[in-house]
Design an enzyme around this catalytic site. Structure first.
Site, PDB file in Angstrom:
ATOM      1  N   ASP A 112     -67.134  -1.965  -4.755  1.00 27.41           N
ATOM      2  CA  ASP A 112     -68.308  -1.234  -5.232  1.00 27.41           C
ATOM      3  C   ASP A 112     -69.457  -1.531  -4.276  1.00 27.41           C
ATOM      4  O   ASP A 112     -69.743  -2.705  -3.974  1.00 27.41           O
ATOM      5  CB  ASP A 112     -68.675  -1.675  -6.649  1.00 27.41           C
ATOM      6  CG  ASP A 112     -69.765  -0.800  -7.247  1.00 27.41           C
ATOM      7  OD1 ASP A 112     -69.433   0.296  -7.749  1.00 27.41           O
ATOM      8  OD2 ASP A 112     -70.937  -1.219  -7.206  1.00 27.41           O
ATOM      9  N   LEU A 113     -70.126  -0.490  -3.783  1.00 26.87           N
ATOM     10  CA  LEU A 113     -71.194  -0.682  -2.806  1.00 26.87           C
ATOM     11  C   LEU A 113     -72.446  -1.213  -3.486  1.00 26.87           C
ATOM     12  O   LEU A 113     -72.866  -0.719  -4.545  1.00 26.87           O
ATOM     13  CB  LEU A 113     -71.511   0.641  -2.101  1.00 26.87           C
ATOM     14  CG  LEU A 113     -70.355   1.305  -1.345  1.00 26.87           C
ATOM     15  CD1 LEU A 113     -70.827   2.569  -0.644  1.00 26.87           C
ATOM     16  CD2 LEU A 113     -69.739   0.335  -0.340  1.00 26.87           C
ATOM     17  N   ASP A 138     -69.657   5.644  -5.547  1.00 26.49           N
ATOM     18  CA  ASP A 138     -69.685   4.653  -4.467  1.00 26.49           C
ATOM     19  C   ASP A 138     -68.588   3.610  -4.648  1.00 26.49           C
ATOM     20  O   ASP A 138     -68.725   2.470  -4.199  1.00 26.49           O
ATOM     21  CB  ASP A 138     -71.060   3.989  -4.394  1.00 26.49           C
ATOM     22  CG  ASP A 138     -71.433   3.269  -5.683  1.00 26.49           C
ATOM     23  OD1 ASP A 138     -70.697   3.446  -6.690  1.00 26.49           O
ATOM     24  OD2 ASP A 138     -72.441   2.547  -5.694  1.00 26.49           O
TER      25      ASP A 138
END
Length: 440
Positions: A313-314, A356
């Site tokens: 996960d960004l 994302d």
């Protein structure tokens, strides 16, 4: 549908049937091969047209006092002698068979006095013969029309049509075959059909025909199947092919109908791309990624190896999207996809499963510690700045790692464990990885 060769033979038989009775009469009555037609109306004109094309029968002349009669016009076009008087005609022609197509029986008597009764056909006999000729001509015209239509269809269809003999030699092709394979039609006639096939079909084709002719057993006749074709320029391309056996004059032949399906295959690939790949990063989407996980876990079970799932996960992506715009956000996601691929092997899988969130599947692992090494490599790569249209940004990555066969025992467990570990990484300060622990 009647094929072209059959049509041609029928038309030839029609023409021969129309003159065979006359020819036999000429020979039986020993009046030679010369014919004199009396009367240039419709019946006389029909006889003239039939006999004029018969090499064994010579139309010596036509008799009629009406210079505008249709038969007179036909005779002029064929340079056949024209007479207005029967006596004069008989003097000039001499020994012959006379066809009296008028209703005047006296003319038949005059002719019989000169060539004998056996040398004259007239009255009801002539009328019957004219009716037969008329019907045969009508049949011939219909056959020619059918042949023309068939030729037009074969010439203009998009599908390629090819006929071969039992040795695989090409006998006929339509223009579409040339267009599909890049040859002129005459370049293919007489060639072996394997010219149009890539290996290994090229080397197997002749033996297949030989075995079929010997045993009568084959599984490709009468049904459509997909094969590969070989163009003149060496390009291999997909074809749809249907082959059927046919007999002509007691001989076996094969006719194939071919369709170039390159565009259809490209469309199918495009549809698959849309259905299975993320259209922004061109990485596998959630659906394809789950399929790859199922396959990888099955392989790991067979080979006694391990699989690691990295759930990514960004960190900070929403801020980039909100402050620098969606174009920058999209560019950043594309760059993340590229950097993920640079960090893993060709046998591994990277995917974007939404927003994302990304995943990486490390396959065929014999040392589970490799997963942590790859996670650190990914974090370092994603921390590097991304520049787009003069703007620069960077993001972090929180990564959860789960492994199979322990602690996860199947795909659902693997995803659940990796997702949980990812949140542990976020809660621990982000931009780091966390490994799912085996349950006791």
């Amino acid at each position: 549908m009647i094929d072209m060769e059959t049509l041609t033979r029928l038309m030839e038989c029609t023409r021969l049937d129309a003159v065979s009775w006359t020819r036999r009469g000429l020979m039986d009555n020993q009046h030679g091969d010369r014919v004199l037609i009396v009367g240039a109306g419709a019946g006389g004109a029909a006889f003239l047209d039939v006999f004029a094309d018969e090499h064994l029968i010579h139309v010596a002349g036509i008799v009629d006092s009406n210079e505008n009669a249709v038969g007179i016009q036909h005779a002029k076009a064929r340079d056949i002698p024209i007479f207005t008087d029967l006596e004069t005609a008989l003097d000039c022609v001499g020994k012959c068979m006379v066809f009296n197509m008028t209703n005047d029986d006296d003319l038949s008597d005059v002719a019989a006095g000169r060539v004998g009764a056996g040398g004259v056909i007239g009255g009801k006999e002539a009328k019957l013969f004219w009716q037969i000729i008329s019907r045969l001509q009508t049949t011939q015209e219909e056959l020619w029309e059918n042949q023309s239509r068939l030729k037009a269809v074969i010439h203009n269809v998009c599908e390629g049509i090819v006929t071969i003999d039992t040795k695989g030699k090409i006998e006929n092709v339509n223009p579409a075959i040339g267009q599909i394979f890049g040859y002129q039609q005459d370049e293919l006639i007489g060639q072996n059909i394997s010219l149009l096939m890539p290996e290994p079909q090229k080397g197997l084709h002749d033996s297949y025909i030989h075995n079929y002719m010997r045993t009568g057993e084959g599984n490709v006749l009468g049904r459509y199947r997909e094969v590969s074709g070989l163009r003149q320029n060496g390009e291999v391309f997909p074809l749809e092919l249907n082959v059927n056996e046919m007999k002509l004059a007691g001989e076996d032949h094969f006719v194939g109908i071919l369709r170039d399906i390159s565009e259809r295959k490209e469309a199918e690939e495009t549809m698959a791309q849309l259905a299975l790949y993320d259209q922004l990063t061109m990485l596998p989407n959630r659906t394809l990624f789950y399929e790859r996980m199922e396959s990888s876990l099955s392989q790991a079970q067979r080979t006694k190896s391990s699989v690691a799932l990295l759930f990514i996960d960004l960190d900070g992506f929403k801020s980039v999207n909100d402050t620098l715009g969606h174009d920058m956000g999209d560019h950043l996601l594309v760059e993340v996809g590229k950097r993920l691929l640079q960090c893993i092997r060709d046998s591994d899988v990277a995917a974007r499963i939404g927003g994302d969130e990304f995943t990486v599947l490390l396959t065929n692992l014999h040392d589970i510690d490799v997963a942590a090494v790859i996670a650190n490599k990914i974090i370092h790569a994603l921390n590097q700045p991304v520049t787009f249209k003069g703007n620069s940004c960077h993001v972090g990555a929180s990564i959860g790692i789960a492994t199979y066969p322990s602690p996860a025992s199947d795909v659902d467990d693997l995803v659940k464990e990796a997702d949980t570990a990812m949140y542990e990484a976020k809660n621990a300060g982000k931009n780091r990885y966390s490994i799912a622990k085996p349950t006791m």
